[in-house]
Every structure is written in structure tokens, then in C-alpha cells.
Design a protein around this motif. Structure first.
Motif, PDB file in Angstrom:
ATOM      1  N   GLY A  21      39.726  30.169  37.779  1.00 42.83           N
ATOM      2  CA  GLY A  21      38.705  30.806  38.602  1.00 42.83           C
ATOM      3  C   GLY A  21      38.023  29.819  39.518  1.00 42.83           C
ATOM      4  O   GLY A  21      37.807  30.084  40.711  1.00 42.83           O
ATOM      5  N   LYS A  24      40.052  29.008  42.515  1.00 41.64           N
ATOM      6  CA  LYS A  24      39.982  30.059  43.540  1.00 41.64           C
ATOM      7  C   LYS A  24      38.674  29.961  44.324  1.00 41.64           C
ATOM      8  O   LYS A  24      38.656  30.115  45.546  1.00 41.64           O
ATOM      9  CB  LYS A  24      40.130  31.436  42.897  1.00 41.64           C
ATOM     10  CG  LYS A  24      41.539  31.744  42.451  1.00 41.64           C
ATOM     11  CD  LYS A  24      41.635  33.119  41.806  1.00 41.64           C
ATOM     12  CE  LYS A  24      43.038  33.415  41.336  1.00 41.64           C
ATOM     13  NZ  LYS A  24      43.429  32.683  40.133  1.00 41.64           N
ATOM     14  N   SER A  29      43.395  27.031  44.763  1.00 42.12           N
ATOM     15  CA  SER A  29      44.316  27.682  43.836  1.00 42.12           C
ATOM     16  C   SER A  29      45.714  27.828  44.428  1.00 42.12           C
ATOM     17  O   SER A  29      45.869  28.342  45.540  1.00 42.12           O
ATOM     18  CB  SER A  29      43.794  29.070  43.459  1.00 42.12           C
ATOM     19  OG  SER A  29      44.748  29.755  42.676  1.00 42.12           O
ATOM     20  N   GLY A  52      37.830  34.647  41.842  1.00 38.69           N
ATOM     21  CA  GLY A  52      37.541  33.430  41.082  1.00 38.69           C
ATOM     22  C   GLY A  52      36.248  33.531  40.303  1.00 38.69           C
ATOM     23  O   GLY A  52      36.174  33.127  39.138  1.00 38.69           O
ATOM     24  N   GLU A  55      36.817  35.612  37.316  1.00 38.22           N
ATOM     25  CA  GLU A  55      37.561  34.873  36.291  1.00 38.22           C
ATOM     26  C   GLU A  55      36.643  33.901  35.549  1.00 38.22           C
ATOM     27  O   GLU A  55      36.752  33.753  34.326  1.00 38.22           O
ATOM     28  CB  GLU A  55      38.752  34.146  36.914  1.00 38.22           C
ATOM     29  CG  GLU A  55      39.844  35.103  37.355  1.00 38.22           C
ATOM     30  CD  GLU A  55      41.006  34.418  38.052  1.00 38.22           C
ATOM     31  OE1 GLU A  55      40.967  33.190  38.268  1.00 38.22           O
ATOM     32  OE2 GLU A  55      41.973  35.129  38.393  1.00 38.22           O
TER      33      GLU A  55
END
Length: 139
Positions: A21, A24, A29, A52, A55
């Protein structure tokens, strides 16, 4: 092993979610392009960081035991969405469908392990909760 394996699974899932995450959010990522191709109707510079953040929230929820039931639901929703590229981007995921996945396909297929891990954590959490309820004297 029995004493610590579930917590180890929970922490491993949390690390994966927080780490991936954060990548991102920071725009680093390697899965960013895959997300862009899959969810092409959203602006990637907005959607990928939001994904992200979600996550990181999932990973953090795994670290706080009282949030586990909600977090497991979020994981299962997230994981079901991660399977979309297999159907939307078959040529990116398979050299020969369905038996020869590309590196991207393997990246997606490994999510089955994350799903299984989440279910193990959920099952253990529910068992502990049930034991606590059973020990309460209702007199």
C-alpha cells in the motif's frame, strides 16, 4: 508453533498490505501499471494512491485484534477485485490460458495464498470469540 502461527500469519499479511500500500501511495508500486490497465475508467494518479491508502488501512486493521472481523471482509473484497485482471487482461496474465501464467499472472494467482491466510486468521479469531462467549456465565 501452534501458539504463534496465527499471529505470525496475521503480522505477515499486515506487513504485505502496509508495504504494498505504501508503495502505491508513494507512486513506486510495480503493480501501478496493472491497476491502471484494469481500472482504466479512473484517473490513475488519484485511484492508485487511494487504493494504497485502503491497503495500509487493511494492514493496520490486522494489527488491531478488535478490527479483525471488519478487516477480513475488506481483505476478501480487495482480493476478489485483484482477480479482475485475469479476466480483463488475459494476454497480460497468461502466455497460454489457463496453464501458463506470465509474471503478472503469477503475481495475481499468489493472492490465493493471501485469501487462505486471511481465512485462517478469521477462523481463529471466531474460535477465540466463541470460546469467550461460551465461558460467560449467563446466570
Amino acid at each position: 508453533m501452534e501458539k504463534h502461527s496465527i499471529n505470525l500469519m496475521r503480522f505477515a499479511l499486515a506487513i504485505i498490505y502496509i508495504w504494498f500500500g505504501a508503495l502505491k501511495i508513494l507512486g513506486m508500486s510495480p503493480a501501478g501499471e496493472l491497476v491502471e490497465q484494469t481500472v482504466y475508467w479512473f484517473k490513475p494518479e488519484i485511484f492508485v494512491p487511494i487504493l494504497g491508502i485502503c491497503e495500509v488501512i487493511i494492514g493496520s486493521g490486522l494489527l488491531i485484534k478488535r478490527f479483525i472481523p471488519y478487516t477480513i471482509v475488506l481483505i476478501l473484497l480487495h482480493m476478489s477485485a485483484t482477480l479482475f485482471p485475469i479476466f480483463i487482461l488475459k494476454t497480460s496474465c497468461f502466455e497460454a490460458f489457463p496453464y501458463c501464467p506470465t509474471l503478472v499472472g503469477q503475481y495475481i494467482i499468489k493472492n490465493l495464498v493471501l485469501i487462505a491466510g486471511a481465512l485462517v486468521v478469521a477462523g481463529n479469531h471466531n474460535t477465540k470469540f466463541k470460546k469467550e462467549i461460551d465461558t460467560i456465565d449467563l446466570k
